[in-house]
Design a protein around this motif. Structure first.
Motif, mmCIF file in Angstrom:
data_model
loop_
_atom_site.group_PDB
_atom_site.id
_atom_site.type_symbol
_atom_site.label_atom_id
_atom_site.label_comp_id
_atom_site.label_asym_id
_atom_site.label_seq_id
_atom_site.Cartn_x
_atom_site.Cartn_y
_atom_site.Cartn_z
ATOM 1 N N LYS A 153 -1.219 -8.711 -44.128
ATOM 2 C CA LYS A 153 -1.811 -7.459 -43.655
ATOM 3 C C LYS A 153 -0.825 -6.300 -43.584
ATOM 4 O O LYS A 153 -1.235 -5.152 -43.418
ATOM 5 N N SER A 154 0.464 -6.586 -43.717
ATOM 6 C CA SER A 154 1.467 -5.531 -43.600
ATOM 7 C C SER A 154 1.347 -4.537 -44.757
ATOM 8 O O SER A 154 1.390 -4.912 -45.926
ATOM 9 N N ASP A 155 1.212 -3.272 -44.407
ATOM 10 C CA ASP A 155 1.137 -2.235 -45.445
ATOM 11 C C ASP A 155 2.530 -1.689 -45.784
ATOM 12 O O ASP A 155 2.670 -0.819 -46.626
ATOM 13 N N LYS A 156 3.544 -2.224 -45.123
ATOM 14 C CA LYS A 156 4.915 -1.795 -45.378
ATOM 15 C C LYS A 156 5.592 -2.638 -46.458
ATOM 16 O O LYS A 156 6.701 -2.332 -46.869
ATOM 17 N N TYR B 48 6.828 -22.811 -34.312
ATOM 18 C CA TYR B 48 6.970 -22.475 -35.720
ATOM 19 C C TYR B 48 5.886 -21.520 -36.211
ATOM 20 O O TYR B 48 5.766 -21.273 -37.398
ATOM 21 N N ALA B 49 5.082 -20.992 -35.300
ATOM 22 C CA ALA B 49 3.957 -20.141 -35.666
ATOM 23 C C ALA B 49 4.375 -18.722 -36.044
ATOM 24 O O ALA B 49 3.598 -17.999 -36.638
ATOM 25 N N ASP B 50 5.601 -18.328 -35.723
ATOM 26 C CA ASP B 50 6.052 -16.996 -36.110
ATOM 27 C C ASP B 50 7.347 -17.116 -36.909
ATOM 28 O O ASP B 50 7.941 -18.184 -36.989
ATOM 29 N N PHE B 51 7.740 -16.014 -37.522
ATOM 30 C CA PHE B 51 8.895 -16.040 -38.411
ATOM 31 C C PHE B 51 9.611 -14.703 -38.336
ATOM 32 O O PHE B 51 8.988 -13.649 -38.399
ATOM 33 N N SER B 52 10.928 -14.759 -38.212
ATOM 34 C CA SER B 52 11.751 -13.548 -38.232
ATOM 35 C C SER B 52 12.517 -13.493 -39.540
ATOM 36 O O SER B 52 13.299 -14.389 -39.849
ATOM 37 N N HIS B 53 12.252 -12.446 -40.291
ATOM 38 C CA HIS B 53 12.924 -12.244 -41.564
ATOM 39 C C HIS B 53 14.053 -11.244 -41.335
ATOM 40 O O HIS B 53 13.848 -10.215 -40.689
ATOM 41 N N PRO B 54 15.248 -11.518 -41.848
ATOM 42 C CA PRO B 54 16.387 -10.636 -41.572
ATOM 43 C C PRO B 54 16.206 -9.194 -42.052
ATOM 44 O O PRO B 54 16.719 -8.274 -41.429
ATOM 45 N N LYS B 55 15.445 -8.999 -43.107
ATOM 46 C CA LYS B 55 15.275 -7.646 -43.654
ATOM 47 C C LYS B 55 13.964 -6.991 -43.221
ATOM 48 O O LYS B 55 13.919 -5.795 -42.962
ATOM 49 N N HIS B 56 12.895 -7.774 -43.120
ATOM 50 C CA HIS B 56 11.563 -7.201 -42.914
ATOM 51 C C HIS B 56 11.015 -7.358 -41.500
ATOM 52 O O HIS B 56 9.929 -6.869 -41.213
ATOM 53 N N GLY B 57 11.726 -8.052 -40.634
ATOM 54 C CA GLY B 57 11.293 -8.159 -39.244
ATOM 55 C C GLY B 57 10.540 -9.437 -38.919
ATOM 56 O O GLY B 57 10.545 -10.398 -39.668
ATOM 57 N N ARG B 58 9.857 -9.402 -37.787
ATOM 58 C CA ARG B 58 9.183 -10.576 -37.246
ATOM 59 C C ARG B 58 7.688 -10.521 -37.550
ATOM 60 O O ARG B 58 7.064 -9.466 -37.454
ATOM 61 N N PHE B 59 7.135 -11.684 -37.874
ATOM 62 C CA PHE B 59 5.713 -11.803 -38.162
ATOM 63 C C PHE B 59 5.124 -12.892 -37.274
ATOM 64 O O PHE B 59 5.674 -13.982 -37.182
ATOM 65 N N ASP B 60 3.995 -12.598 -36.630
ATOM 66 C CA ASP B 60 3.364 -13.526 -35.699
ATOM 67 C C ASP B 60 2.702 -14.709 -36.392
ATOM 68 O O ASP B 60 2.550 -15.762 -35.799
ATOM 69 N N SER C 156 5.545 -4.764 -50.247
ATOM 70 C CA SER C 156 4.927 -4.937 -51.563
ATOM 71 C C SER C 156 4.453 -6.386 -51.673
ATOM 72 O O SER C 156 4.840 -7.240 -50.866
ATOM 73 N N ASP C 157 3.645 -6.669 -52.659
ATOM 74 C CA ASP C 157 3.189 -8.049 -52.866
ATOM 75 C C ASP C 157 4.370 -8.984 -53.124
ATOM 76 O O ASP C 157 4.375 -10.126 -52.656
ATOM 77 N N ASP C 158 5.365 -8.505 -53.852
ATOM 78 C CA ASP C 158 6.547 -9.337 -54.115
ATOM 79 C C ASP C 158 7.308 -9.640 -52.829
ATOM 80 O O ASP C 158 7.776 -10.766 -52.628
ATOM 81 N N GLU C 159 7.431 -8.657 -51.948
ATOM 82 C CA GLU C 159 8.105 -8.878 -50.666
ATOM 83 C C GLU C 159 7.316 -9.863 -49.808
ATOM 84 O O GLU C 159 7.899 -10.747 -49.163
ATOM 85 N N LYS C 160 5.994 -9.724 -49.816
ATOM 86 C CA LYS C 160 5.150 -10.662 -49.069
ATOM 87 C C LYS C 160 5.350 -12.079 -49.586
ATOM 88 O O LYS C 160 5.513 -13.020 -48.797
ATOM 89 N N GLN C 161 5.362 -12.228 -50.896
ATOM 90 C CA GLN C 161 5.552 -13.542 -51.490
ATOM 91 C C GLN C 161 6.920 -14.113 -51.109
ATOM 92 O O GLN C 161 7.031 -15.292 -50.763
ATOM 93 N N ASP C 162 7.949 -13.291 -51.154
ATOM 94 C CA ASP C 162 9.296 -13.748 -50.789
ATOM 95 C C ASP C 162 9.346 -14.217 -49.340
ATOM 96 O O ASP C 162 9.931 -15.261 -49.036
ATOM 97 N N ILE C 163 8.727 -13.456 -48.445
ATOM 98 C CA ILE C 163 8.725 -13.815 -47.023
ATOM 99 C C ILE C 163 7.987 -15.133 -46.815
ATOM 100 O O ILE C 163 8.477 -16.029 -46.112
ATOM 101 N N LEU C 164 6.818 -15.265 -47.421
ATOM 102 C CA LEU C 164 6.045 -16.498 -47.267
ATOM 103 C C LEU C 164 6.798 -17.703 -47.825
ATOM 104 O O LEU C 164 6.796 -18.779 -47.220
ATOM 105 N N LYS C 165 7.481 -17.527 -48.947
ATOM 106 C CA LYS C 165 8.266 -18.619 -49.532
ATOM 107 C C LYS C 165 9.443 -18.999 -48.640
ATOM 108 O O LYS C 165 9.744 -20.179 -48.468
#
Length: 79
Positions: free
Chosen positions: A27-30, A8-20, A32-41
């Motif tokens: 750290k992703s510069d691609k 469960y240490a990584d996550f694949s988001h259908p729109k934004h890709g995979r995060f380790d 926005s803060d809102d997108e980061k918040q959505d992914i984390l949620k």
């Protein structure tokens, strides 16, 4: 070989890709803060679902804590 705690240490988001890890989202510069918040949620929601089905799932609680920390950093503007 992948171990259970890493499951469960990584996550694949259908729109934004995979995060380790949650820090990689911050750290992703691609994103926005809102997108980061959505992914984390979404990641947190998926882990909550796992815990509901298996309260003893290995590694979920550690990743959940990491997500909480990342969300706090994002909310406080400390990224």
């Amino acid at each position: 070989m992948v171990t259970e705690p890493m499951k469960y240490a990584d996550f694949s988001h259908p729109k934004h890709g995979r995060f380790d890890n949650p820090e990689a989202v911050l750290k992703s510069d691609k994103l926005s803060d809102d997108e980061k918040q959505d992914i984390l949620k979404e990641w947190q929601s998926s882990l909550t679902h796992v815990l509901r089905n298996d309260p003893h799932a290995t590694g979920v609680k550690d990743t959940h804590r990491s997500l909480d920390d990342a969300m706090e950093k994002l909310a406080a503007g400390r990224i």
